[in-house]
Design a protein around this motif. Structure first.
Motif, PDB file in Angstrom:
ATOM      1  N   LEU A  76       0.830  -1.208   0.000  1.00  0.00           N
ATOM      2  CA  LEU A  76       0.000   0.000   0.000  1.00  0.00           C
ATOM      3  C   LEU A  76       0.862   1.255   0.000  1.00  0.00           C
ATOM      4  CD1 LEU A  76      -2.909  -0.962   2.439  1.00  0.00           C
ATOM      5  CD2 LEU A  76      -3.052  -0.581  -0.028  1.00  0.00           C
ATOM      6  N   VAL A  77       1.943   1.223   0.772  1.00  0.00           N
ATOM      7  CA  VAL A  77       2.870   2.366   0.781  1.00  0.00           C
ATOM      8  C   VAL A  77       3.448   2.572  -0.619  1.00  0.00           C
ATOM      9  CG1 VAL A  77       5.066   3.237   1.674  1.00  0.00           C
ATOM     10  CG2 VAL A  77       3.441   2.114   3.218  1.00  0.00           C
ATOM     11  N   PHE A  78       3.862   1.454  -1.246  1.00  0.00           N
ATOM     12  CA  PHE A  78       4.403   1.533  -2.598  1.00  0.00           C
ATOM     13  C   PHE A  78       3.348   2.014  -3.601  1.00  0.00           C
ATOM     14  CE2 PHE A  78       4.506  -0.808  -6.678  1.00  0.00           C
ATOM     15  CZ  PHE A  78       5.606  -0.193  -7.253  1.00  0.00           C
ATOM     16  N   PHE A  79       2.098   1.522  -3.449  1.00  0.00           N
ATOM     17  CA  PHE A  79       1.029   1.853  -4.398  1.00  0.00           C
ATOM     18  C   PHE A  79       0.785   3.354  -4.473  1.00  0.00           C
ATOM     19  CE2 PHE A  79      -3.411   2.481  -5.617  1.00  0.00           C
ATOM     20  CZ  PHE A  79      -3.490   1.707  -6.772  1.00  0.00           C
ATOM     21  N   PHE A  80       0.863   4.035  -3.328  1.00  0.00           N
ATOM     22  CA  PHE A  80       0.600   5.477  -3.303  1.00  0.00           C
ATOM     23  C   PHE A  80       1.883   6.310  -3.392  1.00  0.00           C
ATOM     24  CE2 PHE A  80      -3.185   3.701  -1.187  1.00  0.00           C
ATOM     25  CZ  PHE A  80      -4.174   4.270  -1.979  1.00  0.00           C
ATOM     26  N   SER A  81       2.997   5.654  -3.680  1.00  0.00           N
ATOM     27  CA  SER A  81       4.272   6.375  -3.761  1.00  0.00           C
ATOM     28  C   SER A  81       4.447   7.028  -5.125  1.00  0.00           C
ATOM     29  CB  SER A  81       5.432   5.410  -3.505  1.00  0.00           C
ATOM     30  OG  SER A  81       5.549   4.499  -4.590  1.00  0.00           O
ATOM     31  N   VAL A  82       5.359   8.006  -5.175  1.00  0.00           N
ATOM     32  CA  VAL A  82       5.676   8.688  -6.430  1.00  0.00           C
ATOM     33  C   VAL A  82       6.272   7.703  -7.434  1.00  0.00           C
ATOM     34  CG1 VAL A  82       7.116  10.473  -7.493  1.00  0.00           C
ATOM     35  CG2 VAL A  82       6.020  10.907  -5.289  1.00  0.00           C
TER      36      VAL A  82
END
Length: 371
Positions: free
Chosen positions: A132-138
């Motif tokens: 999830l952190v990766f999904f919303f990352s730049v």
């Protein structure tokens, strides 16, 4: 001894490789733009991009493989599914399918990599929190934009290339015919028999569907024998070869008989759907043409030369000689006929609008030759 590829294999490779090249070039453009904006941050602990020669080579190879995978799926699967859709429906439909596929692949591989890194099950809550952190990352947003753009450009290339015809778009890009080129070519003019009567019987809409099926059923034979479609003119199709390619393995002759055979295989289908079985006659001739880009409002690769007019005149004589195929003496001199083709001379004929007579031949295919 080198591996010999069939014309089908060569064509498919020519269709797939541009996808890989497009994806590679776009990835380089994105990589350069990110590097230009962020600068050299290779020594920064939280760098968004770390550029080393090894990373560039690995990333380039990976992106090229992904592009060729998309090209493979496009050539062998999706293009067939969307074949009867409109241009916009094809682009949007394929774009959606590929984006879903890419999303699933990223999800699966990221979660597998994270589970290996953390030494936990792929279904562990920590793995999904990290995803999830990766999904919303730049980084993910940037990757998604790059994937979407690469997909859109490659799909547009494929559709435009298919609409323009074989080799036309690459020739425009490379500028092969920007300056007129003199070539020796073989032309085959193929004309549907009794087309006027058929059109009147079926009506314009049904007749159009017949033509669509009729031309589609020729495609396998044309590709198999290395031919290029130059024009569709009503119920007539003009097929061409560079002289050497058309003579090799008697491709220009084999193409005619393969087209006949493929149409005969579909005879019951045509009878069931349209109530008729189409048939055709053809003429083959060779000679010098000037090839180049032409047109102001619409550009195309154009052939000009007496060989085209002569081939059309020869085709008009098929009914007079009661034969389905006529070949000029000029082409017969170039051909080295295989044993299962038998040429029959028809003498010299005066063609309409031509000063000199031209020797003509017809062909017969011997049975049980195993083509």
């Amino acid at each position: 001894m080198g591996i010999k590829l069939s014309p089908y294999s060569k064509r498919n490779i020519r269709r797939i490789i541009p996808f890989g090249i497009i994806w590679l070039v776009i990835s380089w453009a994105f990589l350069y733009s990110e590097y230009a904006v962020l600068g050299d941050q290779s020594n920064t602990p939280h760098s968004a991009i770390r550029i080393t020669p090894q990373i560039v080579v690995f990333a380039s190879f990976s992106v090229f493989l992904v592009g060729t995978l998309v090209g493979f799926l496009e050539t062998f699967f999706l293009n067939r599914i969307f074949i009867r859709r409109s241009f916009l429906q094809k682009i949007l439909g394929k774009f959606f399918v590929y984006m879903v596929l890419m999303f699933v692949l990223i999800l699966v591989f990221y979660c597998l990599a994270a589970s290996i890194e953390m030494n936990v099950s792929v279904f562990n809550k920590a793995v999904w929190q990290q995803y999830l952190v990766f999904f919303f990352s730049v980084t993910h947003i940037s990757t998604s934009v790059q994937l979407a753009f690469s997909l859109l450009v490659s799909l547009l290339y494929a559709e435009i290339s298919d609409n323009l015809g074989q080799h036309v778009l690459p020739n425009f890009f490379t500028g092969k015919y920007h300056r007129p080129v003199v070539e020796d070519r073989i032309f085959m003019f193929v004309d549907m028999k009794d087309s006027t009567t058929i059109a009147e019987t079926l009506g314009s809409k049904t007749y159009f569907e017949l033509l669509r099926s009729y031309y589609f059923d020729f495609s396998k034979a044309i590709i198999k024998n290395s031919g290029e479609v130059y024009q569709y003119v009503g119920d007539e199709i003009v097929i061409t070869w560079k002289l050497g390619k058309g003579l090799k393995h008697n491709h220009c002759i084999r193409c005619f008989y393969d087209m006949k055979a493929d149409l005969e295989k579909k005879a019951k289908t045509y009878q069931k759907k349209f109530g008729i079985t189409p048939n055709f006659k053809a003429a083959l001739h060779c000679g010098e043409v000037t090839t180049g880009e032409i047109g102001a409002l619409k550009k195309e690769i154009f052939f000009t030369g007496d060989v085209l007019n002569t081939t059309a005149r020869i085709q008009n004589l098929c009914n007079s000689y009661n034969t389905d195929v006529l070949i000029s003496g000029d082409l017969m001199e170039e051909l080295q006929l295989e044993p299962y083709f038998e040429a029959k001379p028809l003498g010299k004929s005066k063609l309409k609008g031509k000063e000199h007579e031209l020797e003509l031949f017809t062909l017969h295919e011997k049975s049980n030759h195993g083509v």
